[in-house]
Design an enzyme around this catalytic site. Sequence first.
Site, PDB file in Angstrom:
ATOM      1  N   GLY A   1     -17.984  -6.091  23.015  1.00  0.00           N
ATOM      2  CA  GLY A   1     -17.947  -4.810  24.199  1.00  0.00           C
ATOM      3  C   GLY A   1     -18.412  -5.220  24.864  1.00  0.00           C
TER       4      GLY A   1
ATOM      5  N   GLY B   1     -18.927  -2.835  27.684  1.00  0.00           N
ATOM      6  CA  GLY B   1     -18.091  -1.173  28.590  1.00  0.00           C
ATOM      7  C   GLY B   1     -20.573  -1.208  28.802  1.00  0.00           C
ATOM      8  N   PHE B   2     -19.820   0.317  29.304  1.00  0.00           N
ATOM      9  CA  PHE B   2     -21.317   0.687  29.694  1.00  0.00           C
ATOM     10  C   PHE B   2     -23.259   0.732  28.423  1.00  0.00           C
ATOM     11  CE2 PHE B   2     -18.611   3.145  32.031  1.00  0.00           C
ATOM     12  CZ  PHE B   2     -19.036   3.494  32.863  1.00  0.00           C
ATOM     13  N   GLY B   3     -22.340   0.961  26.888  1.00  0.00           N
ATOM     14  CA  GLY B   3     -22.700   0.380  25.649  1.00  0.00           C
ATOM     15  C   GLY B   3     -23.545  -1.306  25.948  1.00  0.00           C
TER      16      GLY B   3
ATOM     17  N   VAL C   1     -11.993  -9.097  19.007  1.00  0.00           N
ATOM     18  CA  VAL C   1     -12.857  -9.120  17.329  1.00  0.00           C
ATOM     19  C   VAL C   1     -11.794  -8.315  16.608  1.00  0.00           C
ATOM     20  CG1 VAL C   1     -14.809  -8.173  16.122  1.00  0.00           C
ATOM     21  CG2 VAL C   1     -15.410  -9.287  18.162  1.00  0.00           C
TER      22      VAL C   1
ATOM     23  N   GLU D   1      -8.933  15.701  36.790  1.00  0.00           N
ATOM     24  CA  GLU D   1      -8.674  14.640  37.932  1.00  0.00           C
ATOM     25  C   GLU D   1      -7.375  13.922  37.887  1.00  0.00           C
ATOM     26  OE1 GLU D   1     -11.969  12.638  37.095  1.00  0.00           O
ATOM     27  OE2 GLU D   1     -11.154  11.360  35.801  1.00  0.00           O
TER      28      GLU D   1
ATOM     29  N   ASP E   1     -19.432   5.184  22.777  1.00  0.00           N
ATOM     30  CA  ASP E   1     -17.952   5.423  22.494  1.00  0.00           C
ATOM     31  C   ASP E   1     -17.637   5.342  20.998  1.00  0.00           C
ATOM     32  OD1 ASP E   1     -17.841   7.153  24.400  1.00  0.00           O
ATOM     33  OD2 ASP E   1     -16.068   6.379  24.810  1.00  0.00           O
TER      34      ASP E   1
HETATM   35  C1  LIG Z   1      -9.925   8.148  32.271  1.00  0.00           C
HETATM   36  C2  LIG Z   1     -11.867   7.792  31.862  1.00  0.00           C
HETATM   37  C3  LIG Z   1     -12.782   8.332  33.006  1.00  0.00           C
HETATM   38  C4  LIG Z   1     -14.064   9.046  32.053  1.00  0.00           C
HETATM   39  N1  LIG Z   1     -14.567   9.503  33.258  1.00  0.00           N
HETATM   40  C5  LIG Z   1     -16.269   9.720  33.045  1.00  0.00           C
HETATM   41  C6  LIG Z   1     -17.124  10.405  33.447  1.00  0.00           C
HETATM   42  O1  LIG Z   1     -16.689  10.484  35.313  1.00  0.00           O
HETATM   43  N2  LIG Z   1     -18.893  10.924  33.535  1.00  0.00           N
HETATM   44  C7  LIG Z   1     -19.220   9.954  32.561  1.00  0.00           C
HETATM   45  O2  LIG Z   1     -20.230   9.670  32.128  1.00  0.00           O
HETATM   46  N3  LIG Z   1     -18.104   9.126  31.518  1.00  0.00           N
HETATM   47  C8  LIG Z   1     -17.127   9.305  31.840  1.00  0.00           C
HETATM   48  N4  LIG Z   1     -16.286   8.368  30.858  1.00  0.00           N
HETATM   49  C9  LIG Z   1     -16.078   7.803  29.575  1.00  0.00           C
HETATM   50  C10 LIG Z   1     -17.082   6.440  29.475  1.00  0.00           C
HETATM   51  O3  LIG Z   1     -15.890   6.624  30.081  1.00  0.00           O
HETATM   52  C11 LIG Z   1     -17.835   6.641  28.302  1.00  0.00           C
HETATM   53  O4  LIG Z   1     -17.775   7.240  27.273  1.00  0.00           O
HETATM   54  C12 LIG Z   1     -18.304   5.344  27.917  1.00  0.00           C
HETATM   55  O5  LIG Z   1     -16.910   3.897  28.924  1.00  0.00           O
HETATM   56  C13 LIG Z   1     -18.327   4.592  26.757  1.00  0.00           C
HETATM   57  O6  LIG Z   1     -19.083   3.211  26.808  1.00  0.00           O
HETATM   58  P1  LIG Z   1     -19.132   2.198  26.020  1.00  0.00           P
HETATM   59  O7  LIG Z   1     -19.682   1.199  26.388  1.00  0.00           O
HETATM   60  O8  LIG Z   1     -19.108   3.113  24.337  1.00  0.00           O
HETATM   61  O9  LIG Z   1     -17.080   1.833  25.290  1.00  0.00           O
HETATM   62  P2  LIG Z   1     -15.985   0.992  27.030  1.00  0.00           P
HETATM   63  O10 LIG Z   1     -17.199   1.475  28.040  1.00  0.00           O
HETATM   64  O11 LIG Z   1     -15.102   1.803  26.762  1.00  0.00           O
HETATM   65  O12 LIG Z   1     -16.273  -0.520  26.507  1.00  0.00           O
HETATM   66  C14 LIG Z   1     -15.641  -0.859  25.653  1.00  0.00           C
HETATM   67  C15 LIG Z   1     -15.712  -2.565  26.027  1.00  0.00           C
HETATM   68  O13 LIG Z   1     -15.231  -3.101  24.467  1.00  0.00           O
HETATM   69  C16 LIG Z   1     -14.055  -3.817  24.669  1.00  0.00           C
HETATM   70  N5  LIG Z   1     -13.875  -3.806  23.562  1.00  0.00           N
HETATM   71  C17 LIG Z   1     -12.827  -3.068  22.389  1.00  0.00           C
HETATM   72  N6  LIG Z   1     -12.739  -3.161  21.258  1.00  0.00           N
HETATM   73  C18 LIG Z   1     -12.629  -4.281  21.490  1.00  0.00           C
HETATM   74  C19 LIG Z   1     -12.657  -5.493  20.452  1.00  0.00           C
HETATM   75  N7  LIG Z   1     -11.925  -4.986  18.949  1.00  0.00           N
HETATM   76  N8  LIG Z   1     -13.480  -7.138  20.596  1.00  0.00           N
HETATM   77  C20 LIG Z   1     -13.849  -6.949  22.267  1.00  0.00           C
HETATM   78  N9  LIG Z   1     -13.693  -6.275  23.156  1.00  0.00           N
HETATM   79  C21 LIG Z   1     -13.194  -4.819  22.352  1.00  0.00           C
HETATM   80  C22 LIG Z   1     -13.665  -3.736  25.720  1.00  0.00           C
HETATM   81  O14 LIG Z   1     -12.653  -4.631  26.370  1.00  0.00           O
HETATM   82  C23 LIG Z   1     -14.605  -2.837  26.811  1.00  0.00           C
HETATM   83  O15 LIG Z   1     -14.977  -3.417  27.599  1.00  0.00           O
HETATM   84  C24 LIG Z   1     -14.555   8.730  31.289  1.00  0.00           C
HETATM   85  C25 LIG Z   1     -13.962   7.687  30.207  1.00  0.00           C
HETATM   86  C26 LIG Z   1     -12.384   7.173  30.744  1.00  0.00           C
HETATM   87  C27 LIG Z   1     -11.048   6.334  29.458  1.00  0.00           C
END
Ligand SMILES: Cc1cc2nc3c(=O)[nH]c(=O)nc-3n(C[C@H](O)[C@H](O)[C@H](O)COP(=O)(O)OP(=O)(O)OC[C@H]3O[C@@H](n4cnc5c(N)ncnc54)[C@H](O)[C@@H]3O)c2cc1C
Length: 480
Positions: free
Chosen positions: A26, A28-30, A97, A189, A335
């Site tokens: 993944g 994303g942010f993390g 994955v 929003e 998350d």
């Molecule tokens: C519509 C919306 C609005 C939001 N607004 C805010 C805000 O205003 N402020 C704020 O702080 N937070 C906000 N959030 C929450 C914030 O975006 C999340 O807390 C943050 O993205 C979590 O980061 P993460 O790295 O855990 O997951 P994510 O950023 O979701 O990244 C997960 C990544 O894993 C990848 N992935 C998933 N499953 C698999 C797999 N099986 N195999 C390979 N890759 C995979 C995905 O493609 C993605 O790139 C919002 C979320 C959403 C959905």
Amino acid sequence: MNRPTNAISTPDAAKTSAVPRVVIVGCGFGGLEAARVLSKAAVEIIVVDRTNHHLFQPLLYQVATAGLPAPAIAGPIRHILRGEIARGNLTVLMGEVMSIDTASNCVVMDGGEHLHFDHLILASGATHSYFGRDDWAKYAPGLKTLGDAFTIRRRVLTAFEQAERETDLAKREPWLTFAIVGAGPTGVEMAGTLSEIAQHTLHAEFRRIDSRRARVILLEGAAKVLGSFPDDLSQRAKEQLVDLGVEVLVGAKVTNITAFGIHYDMVDVAADGTSQTVSHFLPSRTVIWAAGVAASPLGRSLAKSTGCEVDRAGRVIVQPELNLASHPNIYVVGDLASAKSYLDPKNPTVVPGVSPGAKQMGRTAAKNIIRRLQGKEAGAFRYLDYGALATIGRRAAIAAVDVPFTSIKIKFSGLSAWLFWLFVHVYFLIGFRNRMLVFMDWAWAYFTSQRHARIFIAPYLRDTHQTVARSEPPAPPPPV
Ligand SMILES: Cc1cc2nc3c(=O)[nH]c(=O)nc-3n(C[C@H](O)[C@H](O)[C@H](O)COP(=O)(O)OP(=O)(O)OC[C@H]3O[C@@H](n4cnc5c(N)ncnc54)[C@H](O)[C@@H]3O)c2cc1C
């Protein structure tokens, strides 16, 4: 720390590599934050994501409501990590994955390949939860990916087009009724922006309909909107929504969603104080789901293979160091993790599911891997909370900001909160070009009320839901 001398370009080189391999699932942010920290260490890193882009989810609703084009809030992972790739110890693989094989320390990819790891960081985020009613998904898309945003954009704009075509006034109404389920930040929003589209963006462009007569209804099961905010800010948010023309229904429990609308129950209190639950049906061709979040299925898959615990939403309950007690080389962040902050070790607090939480967890997991490789002890996670912001629409937002290193919390709302929200979101976007693009688009939209990303492909006839909704008679009213 020394860099690896044997630059690794293929994942298969793992077993012969002189340096440990860290697989990050993944980006994303993390995951992105972890990759950046680890790229400076003597490890081989493989970043796996099922998409080719890193997505700034907080602005996803702008893509769904045609305010911004997708590339303004997303960037190719390869490009974002090109500096790290050039250093020679990071590989990006696009693929999903499917599971984790902890017996052989491998992640299992969608093609069946096994990718070996010495250390694993799972950062695959969250998805929608329909509370056991996955059959609602086709009628009420959620907002989590760019694909979801395109679906919502198409359905919203198609609904106005259908209303213009419909000559029967009774049948036209449901096309001009937009229901949003869930009054968390995303629902709020979306509702505020849809109302602006109807009031300001479209009204001069249709002849048969007056888009300003469209109804935007926000349904929330709890007693207030934006439940995680203090009561006074939540009340302010509700007032700002109403000012924007949104109908807010709190205490509305959705019982069914079909192609024709939404069924919900509300408690009706009579003048004599007695109350009863009344069932309602709201005819609507466009329903958006912003109510439930569930962790990525990889959490439960990990629980199956390691015996670790997950919470009700499927998030992995992690140790203070963000790893698993039974498998200390496996970290879970963002998350997908149910984590606590040990800023005050005697009083650990729950970390919210927001982007700063995910970024800080990614950083801590990466640093803990490096510390353990150096023979040092891993450290407990300490979350720095800067507060919360939510935008509602044009010149409408609320903010509860924590002043760093003090116990002072500043609460404000309206124009000042909206300007602060704009600044923070432009600042945290990745890439100078994206910041400029978003800033210019917003400035233009502010003065003209126009939204320039109103193009959608795949006409309504390909959308099963809206095709069915057009060709079948409206559903009968529910039994009372
Ligand atoms: C519509 C919306 C609005 C939001 N607004 C805010 C805000 O205003 N402020 C704020 O702080 N937070 C906000 N959030 C929450 C914030 O975006 C999340 O807390 C943050 O993205 C979590 O980061 P993460 O790295 O855990 O997951 P994510 O950023 O979701 O990244 C997960 C990544 O894993 C990848 N992935 C998933 N499953 C698999 C797999 N099986 N195999 C390979 N890759 C995979 C995905 O493609 C993605 O790139 C919002 C979320 C959403 C959905």
